[in-house]
Scaffold this active site. Structure first.
Site, PDB file in Angstrom:
ATOM      1  N   ASP A   8       7.525   3.092  -0.498  1.00  0.00           N
ATOM      2  CA  ASP A   8       6.576   2.230   0.199  1.00  0.00           C
ATOM      3  C   ASP A   8       7.177   1.874   1.563  1.00  0.00           C
ATOM      4  OD1 ASP A   8       4.310   0.521   0.551  1.00  0.00           O
ATOM      5  OD2 ASP A   8       5.576  -1.178   0.002  1.00  0.00           O
ATOM      6  N   ASP A  10       5.849  -1.036   3.899  1.00  0.00           N
ATOM      7  CA  ASP A  10       5.834  -2.474   4.176  1.00  0.00           C
ATOM      8  C   ASP A  10       6.564  -3.262   3.098  1.00  0.00           C
ATOM      9  OD1 ASP A  10       4.297  -2.209   6.553  1.00  0.00           O
ATOM     10  OD2 ASP A  10       2.527  -1.889   5.314  1.00  0.00           O
TER      11      ASP A  10
END
Length: 104
Positions: A8, A10
């Site tokens: 991922d 963020d």
């Protein structure tokens, strides 16, 4: 055996979820495993942002990495082939094909 690492952006590659500032230690760790594993990015962010980030952090070009963007609606794989999963009525088959491409 682990063959792929999907990350991922963020809050994982950035210092926290409230900033776009990248965490240098996370980027260095990615660069250490590139070549030993398929490394891909998964994000809710726009595909063009994901593609640019992959390039600038040093992920290989031309066939890999898998990039999953816009909350799973767009997948860039196989050297720039983009699939729009949210428009596809056969999502399960597309997901299985992607898993076979990158994990087998």
């Amino acid at each position: 055996m682990v063959k792929a690492v999907l990350l991922d952006i963020d809050g994982t590659l950035t210092r926290d979820r409230d900033t776009e500032a990248l965490e240098p230690e996370a980027i260095a760790a990615i660069q250490d495993i590139v070549g030993r594993y398929v490394v891909g990015l998964v994000t809710g962010n726009a595909l063009v942002v994901t593609q640019a980030l992959a390039r600038y952090i040093g992920l290989p070009r031309g066939g890999s990495p898998p990039l999953i963007a816009e909350n799973g609606c767009l997948v860039d794989y196989n050297g720039g082939e983009v699939r729009e999963l949210c428009e596809d009525l056969n999502l399960r088959d597309a997901a299985l094909r992607l898993m076979k491409l990158f994990l087998i």
